[in-house]
Design an enzyme around this catalytic site. Sequence first.
Site, short mmCIF file in Angstrom:
data_model
loop_
_atom_site.label_atom_id
_atom_site.label_comp_id
_atom_site.label_asym_id
_atom_site.label_seq_id
_atom_site.Cartn_x
_atom_site.Cartn_y
_atom_site.Cartn_z
N GLU A 124 36.59 27.89 33.25
CA GLU A 124 37.33 26.96 32.59
C GLU A 124 37.78 26.07 33.53
O GLU A 124 38.16 24.77 33.28
CB GLU A 124 38.90 27.65 31.92
N ASP A 159 31.35 38.22 31.50
CA ASP A 159 32.38 38.44 30.47
C ASP A 159 32.75 37.16 30.01
O ASP A 159 33.94 36.98 30.02
CB ASP A 159 33.29 39.33 30.68
N HIS A 202 43.54 45.77 38.71
CA HIS A 202 43.01 46.93 39.08
C HIS A 202 41.97 46.83 40.28
O HIS A 202 42.15 47.55 41.19
CB HIS A 202 42.32 47.77 37.94
N LYS A 217 47.82 53.01 46.02
CA LYS A 217 47.33 51.49 46.19
C LYS A 217 48.29 50.64 46.73
O LYS A 217 48.06 49.49 47.22
CB LYS A 217 46.74 51.22 44.76
#
Length: 244
Positions: free
Chosen positions: A14, A115, A165, A206
């Site tokens: 986009e 995707d 993630h 993390k």
Amino acid sequence: MIDCIVTTAGGIEEDFIKCFLPTYLGDFNLEGKMLRENGINRIGNLLVPNDNYCKFEDWIMPILDEMCIEQKEKGTVWTPSKMIQRLGEKINNEESIYYWAAKNKIPVFCPALTDGSLGDMMFFHSFKNPELVLDILYDLRRLNLMAIKSVNTGMIIIGGGLVKHHICNANLMRNGADYAVCINTSSEFDGSDSGARPDEAVSWGKIKGSARPVKIHAEATLVFPLIVAQTFAKFHSKQGIAEK
């Protein structure tokens, strides 16, 4: 200040598409059937005509041909980040985020590059040139090693899902990020990674246990510019004045 960017396929395509034709402001409640009959695609309250994607296809297909030739003749190992850099160089438009990323040699990672419309274009292209290969493992090593070799790391995560993630998991390889700011509207009750509070990431290693992470429950396009204005932009302005 920015070592790398991680984003979605939509976040890539986009950005380029807006350089060719405009995206229009619509409404969340517009009827899907009516939009489909008029060749208009809805992204939330944004409207993207089919012509925009046709223009994108006309632009990207010759670039995919060039990539295929380089792979065959020079042995170039293409990765999502290398492809995004090439597209950023080719767009030659200062309105593109990835034009500036390419210009400043900031790698852009996209673990799910297929995707979206970009994936559609690569799918169509594969019937003409099925040899083109993208190595996602190369990019995974590159991002994880950037985190491992850094003295300190900080994450600014806008939204959630795969991108969130992927960034957090890279910091798992170094026993956690030192700084973290998350901005999204998701809630924790449904068990989603998007909605998870930073403390969940601490439990995985993390984010460091000694860190002071922040989650801002807000719409990012409203809040993030204000954060930048009061932090990075202010520092940049002061630095510019000091150099003068």
